[in-house]
Design a protein around this motif. Structure first.
Motif, short mmCIF file in Angstrom:
data_model
loop_
_atom_site.label_atom_id
_atom_site.label_comp_id
_atom_site.label_asym_id
_atom_site.label_seq_id
_atom_site.Cartn_x
_atom_site.Cartn_y
_atom_site.Cartn_z
N LEU A 122 0.83 -1.21 0.00
CA LEU A 122 0.00 0.00 0.00
C LEU A 122 0.86 1.26 0.00
O LEU A 122 0.54 2.24 -0.68
CB LEU A 122 -0.94 -0.02 1.21
N HIS A 123 1.94 1.25 0.75
CA HIS A 123 2.86 2.40 0.73
C HIS A 123 3.58 2.52 -0.61
O HIS A 123 3.73 3.61 -1.16
CB HIS A 123 3.89 2.28 1.85
N THR A 171 -2.85 1.14 -8.80
CA THR A 171 -4.08 0.50 -8.33
C THR A 171 -3.93 -1.02 -8.19
O THR A 171 -4.61 -1.63 -7.37
CB THR A 171 -5.24 0.81 -9.29
N GLY A 172 -3.04 -1.60 -8.98
CA GLY A 172 -2.80 -3.04 -8.85
C GLY A 172 -2.20 -3.40 -7.51
O GLY A 172 -2.63 -4.36 -6.85
N LEU A 173 -1.19 -2.62 -7.07
CA LEU A 173 -0.59 -2.86 -5.77
C LEU A 173 -1.58 -2.58 -4.64
O LEU A 173 -1.60 -3.30 -3.63
CB LEU A 173 0.65 -1.98 -5.59
N ILE A 174 -2.41 -1.55 -4.82
CA ILE A 174 -3.41 -1.25 -3.79
C ILE A 174 -4.40 -2.41 -3.66
O ILE A 174 -4.71 -2.84 -2.54
CB ILE A 174 -4.15 0.06 -4.14
N PRO A 186 -10.83 8.52 -3.07
CA PRO A 186 -10.50 9.01 -4.42
C PRO A 186 -9.88 10.40 -4.40
O PRO A 186 -9.07 10.74 -5.26
CB PRO A 186 -11.86 9.00 -5.14
N VAL A 187 -10.25 11.22 -3.40
CA VAL A 187 -9.63 12.53 -3.20
C VAL A 187 -9.39 12.69 -1.71
O VAL A 187 -10.06 12.05 -0.88
CB VAL A 187 -10.52 13.69 -3.71
N ALA A 188 -8.45 13.55 -1.35
CA ALA A 188 -8.06 13.68 0.06
C ALA A 188 -9.24 14.07 0.94
O ALA A 188 -9.35 13.61 2.09
CB ALA A 188 -6.95 14.72 0.18
#
Length: 376
Positions: A210-211, A237-240, A273-275
């Motif tokens: 994730l990091h 997005t794959g790693l997430i 999706p946004v902060a």
């Protein structure tokens, strides 16, 4: 030459030699000699059984060194016991090597270096470049570490938590030289996850994934970009997705540990999706869980930021006031919360103070820019 294959076989071959009775330092030297021989021979004559070839070559290198040693007579039984060449045994000693390289008698820096050399299969030069130290210095560090664990024998399982801390140290070094230590830490943690069924190993792997997914967005032209300002379209997005899947499987086992809790916080950041849509209330709840597990002042500091986002900057400042102001990044957190509370003058002063205490150039430059922005 498949360098990745050689590196993946290194711990298994080293483990076999140690199990046969070779002391760690001599076995590690023999394996390195065998790898050099493989680089020379394999391109023209690739073996059908690469692992078996390496085991045979390393054992013979070890025996050659043993015969030349002054203790030759004491080790003649090892010479007589030389096995015939053939397929390597399927037993996996990788986990034993992880425990050995993270032995409590080693300093953290020595444990990291030995892990990268013995389990990761990196050369001394590569490790030295990654840590920005002379090769001779790193060679001495590794040599001392090998001597320290040379006579260690495991009668009981090693400490998984210590191994995980070593791997996390590797991951946090990031990238320098020609070795990407973050990627190397992920590779080694995947390897560990395959060797041991433990939810905290999965938790650490999820946290790393994730990091690492945000890596490309963390800097812009060498400048540090804080999480809230990162271009989320650049996140992997794959790693997430993989990190979330690994984490969910670990959490389902209901044996919560600190790396799982940290990964859960990272997953909530990744999910927004946004902060502005970050679920800060749930992040505070996970920090509460993490505090129960660790009691860490650094966790309390990070929790103060989350409280400030969830309940407002004054609530964050109240949580911060309970902490020791000598904590690393305390001034930076205080500056941020004061700015959010509208006190630009205090925030600017604290940003300057934080810049003076920053541990790296990128962070110092970022904090200096923040102070300059508020003073304009």
């Amino acid at each position: 030459m498949d360098e990745a294959l050689l590196r993946s076989l290194t711990p298994a071959v080293l483990g076999i030699l140690v199990r046969r009775g070779a002391d760690f330092a001599a076995a590690e030297d023999a394996v390195q000699d065998a790898l050099v021989e493989a680089v020379r021979v394999w391109p023209d004559d690739p073996p059908r059984d690469p692992k078996g070839w390496l085991v045979t070559a390393a054992w013979r290198k070890f025996l050659d060194a043993t015969r030349a040693d002054t203790a030759r007579r004491r080790r003649e039984d090892l010479v007589d016991a030389e096995p015939e060449q053939g397929p390597a045994q399927d037993a996996d000693d990788t986990l034993r090597l992880y425990f050995l390289c993270a032995h409590p008698s080693l300093t953290p820096s020595s444990a990291v270096a030995l892990t990268l050399r013995a389990v990761g299969g990196l050369t001394t030069r590569q490790i030295a470049q990654a840590y920005l130290v002379p090769e001779a210095t790193m060679a001495q560090r590794i040599s001392r570490a090998k001597k320290t664990v040379g006579d260690v024998r495991f009668d009981q399982p090693g400490d998984v938590a210590t191994v995980l801390r070593v791997l996390y140290l590797v991951f946090n070094e990031g990238y320098s030289g020609d070795v990407d230590l973050a990627a190397e830490a992920i590779r080694l943690t995947r390897q560990l996850s395959a060797a041991i069924d433990h939810p905290e190993v999965a938790g650490l792997l999820a946290l790393m994934l994730l990091h690492h997914a945000r890596r490309d967005s963390r800097t812009d032209g060498g400048r540090l970009v804080p999480l809230a300002e990162q271009d989320r379209s650049r996140w992997d997005t794959g790693l997430i997705a993989e990190g979330v899947e690994v984490l969910q499987a670990a959490l389902a086992r209901d044996r919560l540990g600190e790396f799982q809790a940290q990964a859960a916080i990272a997953a909530l950041h990744a999910d927004a999706p946004v902060a502005e849509e970050t679920d800060w209330v749930q992040i505070v709840e996970w920090y509460d869980e993490l505090l129960e597990l660790t009691g860490s002042p650094v966790v309390r500091l990070n929790r103060a930021v989350a409280v400030g986002e969830a309940d407002g900057p004054r609530a964050g400042l109240k949580a911060l006031a309970e902490l020791d102001d000598s904590l690393p990044r305390y001034s930076a957190v205080s500056a941020y919360l004061h700015e959010r509370d509208g006190d630009r003058r205090t925030a600017a002063r604290l940003y300057v103070e934080a810049a003076d205490k920053a541990s790296n150039l990128a962070e110092r430059e970022y904090l200096t820019r923040q102070a300059a922005r508020l003073n304009n």
